[in-house]
Every structure is written in structure tokens, then in C-alpha cells.
Write a protein that holds these residues in place. Structure first.
Motif: not given
Length: 166
Positions: A15-21, A36-43, A140-145
């Protein structure tokens, strides 16, 4: 196309957050291409630059709350995969994680829990490969859920256990 602020699942990055396009002004990047500039939840200190029209990696929206609840209610029906050959098994783990499919992640988790219990009962240790894929699939599952259900990633396993019993 995704919007700034959306949460997406991006290949093995989870899971990543879109922080910019934006267009990138760095060497080697197509100046006319949107990324897309993505920031992963795990990092959260990392950034991923991915072309808006890219198709080399699975990229999709996070499942909805309704979809997550439906998947949880069907966990008992998801069969583990049994592959004896170590190399083939690892390849299947890679494919399943790369698919970004929640049911495939659950399949890996169920498979590895059962495999690890079997190894422990035989007095063997859990293998490094199994441990690595189990952690990746769970994260991955826990982040998405957690996004879909509006709870912390650390609360997802408890949520699943409580809803499987019902």
C-alpha cells in the motif's frame, strides 16, 4: 487515473499513498511523461516514481470496506497451496505477492502457517524464505485491510480472528 491522497496497492511495495502527480525533472526520465509519486506505508521515508500510464507492475485501488469484510468472511474457504519443490514454491509465493490479490496473500499466509507448524512439530526451524514471504504477505494484507477497515495495521489480525469465529 488515481488522485493525490489516494491509497493504492503497487506491486510488491504494498500500500502506497499518492502524494503527487507530476513530470519529473531528473536525468533518464521522459520530461513529457506524468508520474505518480508514491510513498509506501511500510517505508514513509521512501518515494516511488511510477508512470501514470505504466503497466509493468500491478497498481490498483485499495479494496473497499465491503470487499475487505467479504474477503475476511471467506477466509475459511481459501485453500493453502502445497508445492513440494522449494524453487517452484518460492516462485508461486513471488507470483502471489506480485498479483496484489488479497485472496492470494491469504493463501500464502495459510500455507506458511501450516508449513511452519509442520516443521516445528518435526523439530525443524522455520526457513528464512518462508519467514520472509510470510512477513511480506501479512504486511501487505494488514496494510490494505487497515486502510479499508479504518483500523491500525496492528489491529487487523485481531479483527480477522474475531470475524472468522462468527
Amino acid at each position: 487515473m488515481f488522485n493525490i491522497g489516494d491509497y493504492v496497492v503497487h506491486g510488491r511495495n504494498g500500500v502506497c499513498k499518492v502524494v503527487d502527480i507530476t513530470q519529473l525533472d531528473i536525468s533518464g526520465a521522459d520530461k513529457n511523461q506524468l508520474y505518480y509519486i508514491l510513498v509506501p506505508m511500510r517505508s514513509e521515508s521512501s518515494k516511488i516514481f511510477y508512470p501514470v500510464d505504466g503497466n509493468r507492475v500491478v497498481m490498483r485501488s485499495v479494496v473497499s470496506e465491503e470487499e475487505a469484510k467479504k474477503i475476511v468472511s471467506c477466509i475459511g474457504d481459501i485453500e493453502p497451496m502445497w508445492i513440494d519443490n522449494d524453487r517452484q514454491r518460492e516462485e508461486k509465493y513471488k507470483e502471489a505477492i506480485g498479483s496484489c490479490d488479497c485472496q492470494q496473500l491469504i493463501c500464502i499466509i495459510k500455507t506458511l502457517y501450516a508449513r511452519n507448524q509442520e516443521r516445528i512439530s518435526q523439530g525443524k526451524r522455520i526457513t528464512y524464505v518462508d519467514d520472509r514471504y510470510l512477513k511480506e504477505a501479512k504486511q501487505n494484507l494488514h496494510d490494505e485491510f487497515s486502510i479499508a477497515l479504518g483500523i491500525e495495521p496492528t489491529e487487523v489480525e485481531k479483527y480477522i480472528q474475531e470475524h472468522i469465529k462468527k
